[in-house]
Design a protein around this motif. Structure first.
Motif, PDB file in Angstrom:
ATOM      1  N   MET A 236      54.354  36.899 -72.026  1.00 62.52           N
ATOM      2  CA  MET A 236      53.575  37.060 -70.792  1.00 62.52           C
ATOM      3  C   MET A 236      53.689  38.510 -70.316  1.00 62.52           C
ATOM      4  O   MET A 236      54.796  39.056 -70.222  1.00 62.52           O
ATOM      5  N   ASP A 237      52.543  39.136 -70.007  1.00 64.30           N
ATOM      6  CA  ASP A 237      52.587  40.529 -69.596  1.00 64.30           C
ATOM      7  C   ASP A 237      53.098  40.656 -68.162  1.00 64.30           C
ATOM      8  O   ASP A 237      53.250  39.676 -67.424  1.00 64.30           O
ATOM      9  N   ARG A 238      53.346  41.903 -67.756  1.00 70.51           N
ATOM     10  CA  ARG A 238      53.958  42.143 -66.456  1.00 70.51           C
ATOM     11  C   ARG A 238      53.072  41.662 -65.309  1.00 70.51           C
ATOM     12  O   ARG A 238      53.567  41.118 -64.316  1.00 70.51           O
ATOM     13  N   ALA A 239      51.753  41.850 -65.443  1.00 75.08           N
ATOM     14  CA  ALA A 239      50.846  41.432 -64.368  1.00 75.08           C
ATOM     15  C   ALA A 239      50.936  39.930 -64.131  1.00 75.08           C
ATOM     16  O   ALA A 239      50.981  39.462 -62.983  1.00 75.08           O
ATOM     17  N   ARG A 240      50.960  39.148 -65.228  1.00 79.27           N
ATOM     18  CA  ARG A 240      51.042  37.700 -65.071  1.00 79.27           C
ATOM     19  C   ARG A 240      52.401  37.274 -64.514  1.00 79.27           C
ATOM     20  O   ARG A 240      52.493  36.315 -63.740  1.00 79.27           O
ATOM     21  N   LEU A 241      53.465  37.972 -64.923  1.00 77.35           N
ATOM     22  CA  LEU A 241      54.784  37.661 -64.368  1.00 77.35           C
ATOM     23  C   LEU A 241      54.800  37.884 -62.857  1.00 77.35           C
ATOM     24  O   LEU A 241      55.336  37.072 -62.096  1.00 77.35           O
ATOM     25  N   TRP A 242      54.206  38.996 -62.421  1.00 79.15           N
ATOM     26  CA  TRP A 242      54.110  39.240 -60.993  1.00 79.15           C
ATOM     27  C   TRP A 242      53.244  38.174 -60.320  1.00 79.15           C
ATOM     28  O   TRP A 242      53.528  37.734 -59.204  1.00 79.15           O
ATOM     29  N   GLY A 243      52.178  37.749 -60.995  1.00 84.36           N
ATOM     30  CA  GLY A 243      51.330  36.700 -60.440  1.00 84.36           C
ATOM     31  C   GLY A 243      52.086  35.406 -60.238  1.00 84.36           C
ATOM     32  O   GLY A 243      51.957  34.749 -59.191  1.00 84.36           O
ATOM     33  N   VAL A 244      52.898  35.027 -61.230  1.00 81.10           N
ATOM     34  CA  VAL A 244      53.719  33.820 -61.109  1.00 81.10           C
ATOM     35  C   VAL A 244      54.721  33.964 -59.963  1.00 81.10           C
ATOM     36  O   VAL A 244      54.943  33.032 -59.178  1.00 81.10           O
ATOM     37  N   ALA A 245      55.328  35.139 -59.853  1.00 77.83           N
ATOM     38  CA  ALA A 245      56.280  35.382 -58.765  1.00 77.83           C
ATOM     39  C   ALA A 245      55.602  35.248 -57.407  1.00 77.83           C
ATOM     40  O   ALA A 245      56.144  34.619 -56.482  1.00 77.83           O
ATOM     41  N   PHE A 246      54.408  35.805 -57.277  1.00 76.52           N
ATOM     42  CA  PHE A 246      53.680  35.689 -56.011  1.00 76.52           C
ATOM     43  C   PHE A 246      53.320  34.232 -55.720  1.00 76.52           C
ATOM     44  O   PHE A 246      53.370  33.787 -54.563  1.00 76.52           O
ATOM     45  N   LEU A 247      52.954  33.481 -56.761  1.00 75.90           N
ATOM     46  CA  LEU A 247      52.643  32.069 -56.563  1.00 75.90           C
ATOM     47  C   LEU A 247      53.858  31.296 -56.051  1.00 75.90           C
ATOM     48  O   LEU A 247      53.747  30.444 -55.160  1.00 75.90           O
ATOM     49  N   LEU A 248      55.026  31.576 -56.624  1.00 76.35           N
ATOM     50  CA  LEU A 248      56.236  30.879 -56.195  1.00 76.35           C
ATOM     51  C   LEU A 248      56.588  31.214 -54.752  1.00 76.35           C
ATOM     52  O   LEU A 248      57.007  30.342 -53.986  1.00 76.35           O
ATOM     53  N   VAL A 249      56.406  32.473 -54.379  1.00 80.13           N
ATOM     54  CA  VAL A 249      56.637  32.860 -52.987  1.00 80.13           C
ATOM     55  C   VAL A 249      55.707  32.074 -52.068  1.00 80.13           C
ATOM     56  O   VAL A 249      56.110  31.549 -51.020  1.00 80.13           O
ATOM     57  N   THR A 250      54.442  31.984 -52.462  1.00 83.65           N
ATOM     58  CA  THR A 250      53.459  31.258 -51.659  1.00 83.65           C
ATOM     59  C   THR A 250      53.825  29.790 -51.534  1.00 83.65           C
ATOM     60  O   THR A 250      53.821  29.225 -50.431  1.00 83.65           O
ATOM     61  N   ALA A 251      54.130  29.156 -52.667  1.00 84.88           N
ATOM     62  CA  ALA A 251      54.426  27.722 -52.657  1.00 84.88           C
ATOM     63  C   ALA A 251      55.667  27.407 -51.828  1.00 84.88           C
ATOM     64  O   ALA A 251      55.664  26.472 -51.019  1.00 84.88           O
ATOM     65  N   VAL A 252      56.724  28.181 -52.008  1.00 85.38           N
ATOM     66  CA  VAL A 252      57.964  27.929 -51.261  1.00 85.38           C
ATOM     67  C   VAL A 252      57.753  28.185 -49.770  1.00 85.38           C
ATOM     68  O   VAL A 252      58.199  27.399 -48.920  1.00 85.38           O
ATOM     69  N   GLY A 253      57.059  29.274 -49.438  1.00 85.04           N
ATOM     70  CA  GLY A 253      56.827  29.581 -48.028  1.00 85.04           C
ATOM     71  C   GLY A 253      55.994  28.530 -47.334  1.00 85.04           C
ATOM     72  O   GLY A 253      56.309  28.113 -46.204  1.00 85.04           O
TER      73      GLY A 253
END
Length: 304
Positions: free
Chosen positions: A1-18
């Motif tokens: 997985m490239d860096r952009a997608r990794l950041w996308g997953v990280a942002f998704l997790l922040v959104t879901a948890v928040g």
């Protein structure tokens, strides 16, 4: 997985948890502050902050006159009805019950697409509906308290939030031609302002009751789900396919229910787990049957 997608997953997790943690936060806050006023104050404050951020990023806050009817409809269905009705329902039913009921909106969107847009439901829609109904029935089974009028009102409000949000999604499939932050600021602000008025008229909030943990809850509800999470959501959509992003948001009711069990002591056993699996399975199937724009809008709310 490239860096952009990794950041996308990280942002998704922040959104879901928040967004998920917002469910027990609101439930806790409602013990000392009324529902509509709490939600209205948090929403209008967040809208002002988002508006300032939009201006700092060079986005225009101007809304053409021709767009105000559509913006008003979006504010009613996706904010006033979604956030307002769902928040009031938490006074009457548990987080698990409210979260599963309101997150059934993709199923209702598929069904409403038939009378509103002529899209006849197929086998996928019927299976999705059956799974969702089975999950809700399992969740509500054994809840003897639901025989009470107040509890039934809570169920009705949560379902109304889901159906009205779904109706808004299907009836207005095209996004507003406004910059994302500016659009969010206006929709949230216009949708939450009437809650403050209704709260002052009918709920009579006591400002002195908002101290300590309750005040921290209001700050969280203002800054995280309607501030940080919206920013991380938009950031995720720039890096990931919308289908992956929206399906991932099914973590919100799951994490919301689990966090309510851990923080508030809400019950969570085999019945609740089975209901989650059935209902979220139906919602996931319904989301796969929606068009990409509708799918993105059907999972854009802030969690409660």
């Amino acid at each position: 997985m490239d860096r952009a997608r990794l950041w996308g997953v990280a942002f998704l997790l922040v959104t879901a948890v928040g967004w998920a943690l917002n469910w027990p936060t609101i439930k806790f806050l409602l013990a000392v502050w009324p529902a509509l006023f709490s939600r209205g104050v948090a929403g209008v404050t967040a809208a002002c902050l988002l508006g300032l951020l939009a201006v700092s990023r060079g986005e225009s806050l101007h809304v053409p006159r021709r767009l105000w009817p559509r913006l008003g409809m979006a504010a009613f269905t996706s904010v006033f009805a979604w956030m307002g009705f769902a928040t009031v329902s938490l006074n009457l039913i548990s987080v698990a019950e409210a979260a599963l009921l309101v997150y059934s909106m993709p199923v209702w969107a598929m069904l409403l697409a038939w009378p509103l847009r002529g899209e006849r439901p197929g086998a996928r829609a019927l299976v999705a509906l059956a799974l969702a109904v089975a999950g809700v029935a399992l969740l509500l089974s054994g809840q003897k308290s639901l025989a009470g009028r107040d509890q039934m009102l809570g169920v009705g409000l949560a379902l109304a939030a889901a159906v009205l949000f779904a109706w808004g999604t299907v009836a207005n499939p095209k996004p507003l031609p406004l910059p994302p932050l500016a659009q969010t600021a206006w929709v949230v602000g216009v949708g939450c302002a009437p809650m403050i008025v209704l709260g002052l008229l009918f709920e009579h909030p006591q400002l002195g009751a908002l101290t300590g943990a309750a005040a921290a809850s209001l700050v969280y509800m203002t800054l995280v789900p309607m501030g940080v999470c919206y920013l991380s959501w938009f950031a995720a959509l720039r890096r990931l396919p919308s289908g992956i992003a929206t399906i991932t948001m099914l973590l919100v009711p799951l994490l919301g229910t689990l966090s309510a069990a851990a923080i508030l002591g809400d019950p969570f056993g085999l019945r609740e787990g089975g209901a989650l699996a059935l209902t979220l399975g139906g919602v996931a199937l319904a989301l796969r049957g929606l068009s990409a724009p509708a799918r993105e809008r059907a999972s854009d709310p802030d969690g409660a």
